[in-house]
Scaffold this motif. Structure first.
Motif, PDB file in Angstrom:
ATOM      1  N   SER A 177      -3.912   1.626  -7.577  1.00 26.92           N
ATOM      2  CA  SER A 177      -4.274   0.311  -8.115  1.00 26.92           C
ATOM      3  C   SER A 177      -5.738  -0.009  -7.852  1.00 26.92           C
ATOM      4  CB  SER A 177      -3.374  -0.763  -7.498  1.00 26.92           C
ATOM      5  OG  SER A 177      -2.015  -0.513  -7.805  1.00 26.92           O
ATOM      6  N   GLU A 178      -6.267   0.448  -6.719  1.00 29.11           N
ATOM      7  CA  GLU A 178      -7.678   0.185  -6.399  1.00 29.11           C
ATOM      8  C   GLU A 178      -8.606   0.912  -7.372  1.00 29.11           C
ATOM      9  OE1 GLU A 178      -5.283  -0.856  -2.871  1.00 29.11           O
ATOM     10  OE2 GLU A 178      -5.299   0.859  -4.229  1.00 29.11           O
ATOM     11  N   GLY A 229      -0.129  -9.148  -3.873  1.00 29.93           N
ATOM     12  CA  GLY A 229      -0.650  -7.796  -3.715  1.00 29.93           C
ATOM     13  C   GLY A 229      -0.709  -7.296  -2.292  1.00 29.93           C
ATOM     14  N   SER A 253       0.832  -1.208   0.000  1.00 26.00           N
ATOM     15  CA  SER A 253       0.000   0.000   0.000  1.00 26.00           C
ATOM     16  C   SER A 253       0.863   1.252   0.000  1.00 26.00           C
ATOM     17  CB  SER A 253      -0.931   0.007   1.217  1.00 26.00           C
ATOM     18  OG  SER A 253      -1.839  -1.072   1.179  1.00 26.00           O
ATOM     19  N   ARG A 255      -3.064  -4.567  -7.373  1.00 26.05           N
ATOM     20  CA  ARG A 255      -2.035  -4.100  -6.452  1.00 26.05           C
ATOM     21  C   ARG A 255      -0.668  -4.732  -6.777  1.00 26.05           C
ATOM     22  NH1 ARG A 255      -3.266  -2.108  -1.324  1.00 26.05           N
ATOM     23  NH2 ARG A 255      -1.821  -3.608  -0.391  1.00 26.05           N
ATOM     24  N   ILE A 269       2.335   1.877  -3.486  1.00 21.22           N
ATOM     25  CA  ILE A 269       1.307   2.399  -4.391  1.00 21.22           C
ATOM     26  C   ILE A 269       1.024   3.865  -4.084  1.00 21.22           C
ATOM     27  CG2 ILE A 269      -1.129   2.212  -5.046  1.00 21.22           C
ATOM     28  CD1 ILE A 269      -0.825  -0.853  -4.490  1.00 21.22           C
TER      29      ILE A 269
END
Length: 453
Positions: free
Chosen positions: A119-120, A250, A73, A310, A76
């Motif tokens: 990515s989400e 991910g 996370s 992800r 990203i």
């Protein structure tokens, strides 16, 4: 953030963005196994209606896995261009879809937009797109990378030669490689999955493939798909490796189960930059696949499409040369039948390309899945239409080491012929020099591995 909707006189309320994303997903056996899938088609439709109307800022402000809890996370989040994000933060997911599909939106504009996406957000867009939407949007995107030689140009389809052998026999691998080359396959990479995960075995395979590349002056690159730490030991012992390989998950926990971390990948990246044998600048090969996080109970209740997106968010940190999803390799636990495999292949390709990933697909299935070779050929043609960078080629589409079904060398050649696609530019010139191809068409010499004996 809106989490409630009334549809056909029935009210649906979801607890979180994570739940909306999961229940908006196309039917996947992996989400059902995890207990997070929509109960029926009507609930799936309700979740999609909600998701389509959420803004990109809603998605960023409600992380499915907070950065303070997960290093994927953080990677990203840290990659986001804030200026570009602010210019699109008020778009809905539906707006993002419409912009990607608009005739006026070309590769250059998509390349700008992607720098403001998480990515989400990419996964959310995929969930409200049809298969044809995924093909159309991805077909606009060109991602060209270079290891020793470039791949990814529009109008081309590269192939990874995967000459695996059940005992890592150097002679057996070489014979299979000759067959691949004779069909014009190997421009993406000559990449072998080893049986023996030892530095010495990896070194022997790398040395053999490098000798063949040098002997025939093949414009390609080599790689052995052992664990990254094994490859690192081999390189330190003098192995001639053009690319480093690693499977990705991910989530941080998923990568821990793979025996890797961002810190380890950073260390490996430094090594391949300093001691790898390729000119670069792109020196990584990553593989992914929907469902791997659930296998290690590392999914955090997140659906497999979002987790797959992800993976690409992590991969782009290392500017990879090639990435592919091994779309049907894990089995029916996660993708039950050919319909789910085809959907996943198109989703993965789109989500990778939208994040700037040089995306390929291993169009494959396991023998206990409700799928057959005709389904794989269908998916290969769809992906060729979508502009996939490369496909995997194994002898007769049957991998004798990994025991799964993929696409054959001649399958990739056939997709090229049907869709008017060419090999990577330098590789095509080499094929012409060898008498294997002429004006983009295989000659009568093609398919004869004795050309290299």
């Amino acid at each position: 953030m809106k989490t409630k909707i009334t549809l056909l006189n029935k009210t649906y309320e979801f607890n979180s963005l994570k739940e909306i994303l999961a229940k908006a997903n196309e039917e996947k056996s992996g989400d059902q196994l995890a207990g997070i899938a929509a109960n029926d088609a009507q609930e799936r439709l309700a979740a999609r209606h909600l998701l389509a109307d959420l803004t990109l800022s809603d998605i960023r402000n409600n992380p499915v896995l907070p950065p303070e809890e997960d290093e994927v996370s953080r990677v990203i989040e840290e990659s986001i261009n804030e200026k570009i994000y602010q210019s699109i933060a008020n778009w809905t997911v539906s707006d993002l879809r419409e912009n990607l599909l608009a005739e006026s939106t070309a590769n250059q504009e998509i390349s700008r937009i992607r720098r403001g996406l998480t990515s989400e957000m990419v996964a959310a867009a995929a969930k409200i797109m049809s298969n044809l939407d995924l093909i159309q949007a991805a077909s606009k995107i060109e991602v060209v990378t270079q290891c020793n030689y470039p791949v990814g140009h529009k109008g081309t389809l590269a192939g990874r030669a995967q000459p695996n052998h059940p005992t890592d026999s150097i002679q057996g691998i070489r014979a299979s490689l000759y067959e691949a080359l004779s069909y014009g396959i190997g421009d993406a990479v000559i990449g072998i999955n080893p049986v023996i995960d030892s530095a010495e075995s990896v070194k022997q395979i790398l040395q053999m493939t490098k000798e063949e590349i040098d002997r025939f002056q093949i414009p390609t690159q080599n790689c052995v798909l052992a664990h990254v730490t094994t490859q690192m030991r081999a390189i330190k012992n003098g192995a001639p490796s053009d690319l480093l390989f690693q499977s990705l998950a991910g989530t941080e926990a998923g990568n821990t189960a793979f025996g890797i971390s961002v810190g380890l990948l950073d260390e490996a990246n430094d090594l391949i930059q300093k001691e790898g044998t390729a000119t670069g600048p792109n020196l990584w090969y990553f593989e992914t696949g929907q469902g791997s996080e659930l296998s290690s109970d590392a999914h955090h209740g997140i659906d497999q499409v979002t987790l797959e997106a992800r993976c690409y968010g992590l991969a782009k940190k290392y500017k990879p040369f090639i990435v592919n999803t091994v779309v049907g390799f894990i089995g029916p636990e996660y993708l039950y039948n050919s319909k789910q495999v085809i959907r996943a292949g198109l989703e993965d390709h789109f989500m990778g390309k939208l994040q700037g990933i040089p995306m390929g697909v291993d169009v494959c299935y396991t023998n206990h899945m409700k799928a057959d070779q005709n389904d794989m050929e269908n998916l290969a043609v769809l992906l060729g239409s979508a502009g996939v960078n490369f496909l995997i080629g194994v002898p007769m589409a049957d991998d004798c080491m990994l025991n799964y079904q993929s696409t054959s060398f001649h399958d990739i050649a056939s997709v090229r012929r049907v869709l008017g696609l060419r090999p990577a530019p330098f590789f095509e010139k080499w094929l012409e020099k060898m008498g294997i191809m002429e004006n983009g068409i295989l000659t009568k010499r093609a398919g004869d591995p004795t050309l290299f004996i």
